[in-house]
Design a protein around this motif. Structure first.
Motif, PDB file in Angstrom:
ATOM      1  N   ASP A  35      -1.079 -64.502   1.967  1.00 55.44           N
ATOM      2  CA  ASP A  35      -2.474 -64.967   2.493  1.00 55.44           C
ATOM      3  C   ASP A  35      -2.356 -66.279   2.732  1.00 55.44           C
ATOM      4  N   GLN A  87     -13.179 -59.018   4.944  1.00 56.63           N
ATOM      5  CA  GLN A  87     -13.976 -58.801   3.959  1.00 56.63           C
ATOM      6  C   GLN A  87     -12.182 -57.841   3.623  1.00 56.63           C
ATOM      7  N   ASP A  88     -11.237 -57.446   1.998  1.00 62.46           N
ATOM      8  CA  ASP A  88     -10.047 -57.523   1.929  1.00 62.46           C
ATOM      9  C   ASP A  88     -10.161 -55.849   2.230  1.00 62.46           C
ATOM     10  N   ARG A  89     -11.682 -55.175   1.628  1.00 65.33           N
ATOM     11  CA  ARG A  89     -11.412 -54.210   1.070  1.00 65.33           C
ATOM     12  C   ARG A  89     -12.344 -53.109   2.373  1.00 65.33           C
ATOM     13  N   ARG A 116      -8.722 -62.956   4.501  1.00 66.90           N
ATOM     14  CA  ARG A 116      -9.297 -62.221   3.421  1.00 66.90           C
ATOM     15  C   ARG A 116     -10.191 -61.582   2.134  1.00 66.90           C
TER      16      ARG A 116
END
Length: 245
Positions: free
Chosen positions: A85, A130-132, A156
Motif C-alpha cells: 500500500d 477510492q478503494d471500493r 487507495r
C-alpha cells in the motif's frame, strides 16, 4: 529454476501480468515480488530473468489458457504479489511541484492503466482513488499501463472527500474537470501545486467530490464532441499542468 509443465488455472488470487512491457517492468521493480513466470523458450531468451525466479516453459496455446481470451501475452505470463500500500501522506509530503491525479469512481482497468501511463509520461506525483470504486491490479490494467503500474505511486483511500480535504490542507489547488464549468483549465492553473480531479465516464464527478474542489474547469474541446474518454482527458490535463507558464 526452470521446468516444463502444462500451466494450470490460478487458485492463489495473485495477479497475472502478460506481455513484454508489463512483465519486464514488474521484474525490474525492486518493490514487486514476482512469484512465477510461464514463458515460451524464445520469449524467455529475450528477457533478463532473476536467477531465483521459477520459470515454467510452455507453448503458446498453453499460455493462452492462463490469460483472458485473445490476450496478447507475447509468450510471457508472470504471477506476482500486489504492491504494498501507498499512503496518501506519502504523496503529499513531496516538496516538488508535480501534479496529483484524483480519480472519482473510474473503475475500468483499461482507463486506469492508460491514466497511469500518462501520469508516468508527464511525471505526476501519483494517483489517488477510492478503494471500493477502483480496479485491482490485474493483467489488463498492467497491459494498458505498459509498465507504468510499476512507476507511478497509487494511493487507495477509504473516503475520497476526506482525502481531498487533506490534499487541500497540504497546499494543493484542487481542480475538478467538468464539462459544465465556465473557465478553461489553462486559466485555472497557477503556480501552486495542483491536484486534478476526474470523474467516471458518463456520470462524471459526484456532486460531493466537486464540492471538495477549489475550482471546476473544462477542456477547450469542440461543441461537436460532448466529452472525452477519461484517460484522454487526464493526458490533456497533465500536459496542461506540465507546460503552464
Amino acid at each position: 529454476m526452470k521446468k516444463r509443465s502444462r500451466p494450470s488455472a490460478s487458485t492463489s488470487g495473485r495477479p497475472r501480468f502478460w506481455g513484454r512491457h508489463a512483465v519486464a517492468a514488474a521484474l525490474a521493480n525492486p518493490a514487486r515480488r514476482s512469484v512465477r513466470l510461464w514463458a515460451t523458450r524464445d520469449a524467455a531468451a529475450r528477457m533478463e530473468l532473476p536467477k531465483e525466479l521459477t520459470v515454467t516453459f510452455a507453448d503458446v496455446a498453453d499460455l493462452g489458457r492462463l490469460v483472458p481470451a485473445d490476450a496478447p501475452h507475447q509468450g510471457l505470463v508472470l504471477e506476482v504479489e500486489p504492491l504494498e500500500d501507498v499512503y496518501l501522506d506519502e504523496l503529499l509530503a513531496g516538496e516538488d511541484n508535480r501534479p496529483l491525479l484524483v480519480l472519482d469512481q473510474v473503475t475500468d482497468p483499461h482507463n486506469v492503466g492508460a491514466i497511469l501511463r500518462s501520469a508516468a509520461a508527464f511525471d505526476a506525483a501519483g494517483i489517488i482513488t477510492q478503494d471500493r470504486h477502483s480496479p485491482p491490479e490485474s493483467g489488463a490494467l498492467a497491459r494498458a499501463a505498459s509498465g507504468a503500474l510499476e512507476l507511478v505511486p497509487w494511493a487507495r483511500v477509504v473516503n475520497l472527500a476526506r482525502a481531498l480535504d487533506e490534499i487541500g490542507e497540504a497546499g494543493f489547488w484542487r481542480i475538478g474537470l467538468a464539462g459544465e464549468a465556465e473557465r478553461h483549465l489553462a486559466d485555472t492553473l497557477g503556480s501552486a501545486k495542483v491536484a486534478l480531479v476526474l470523474g467516471a465516464e458518463g456520470e462524471g464527478m459526484r456532486q460531493n467530490t466537486a464540492a471538495h474542489c477549489d475550482e471546476l474547469a473544462r477542456l477547450p474541446i469542440s461543441d461537436r464532441v460532448e466529452s472525452l474518454n477519461v484517460s484522454n482527458a487526464a493526458a490533456i490535463a497533465l500536459y496542461a499542468a506540465a507546460t503552464r507558464g
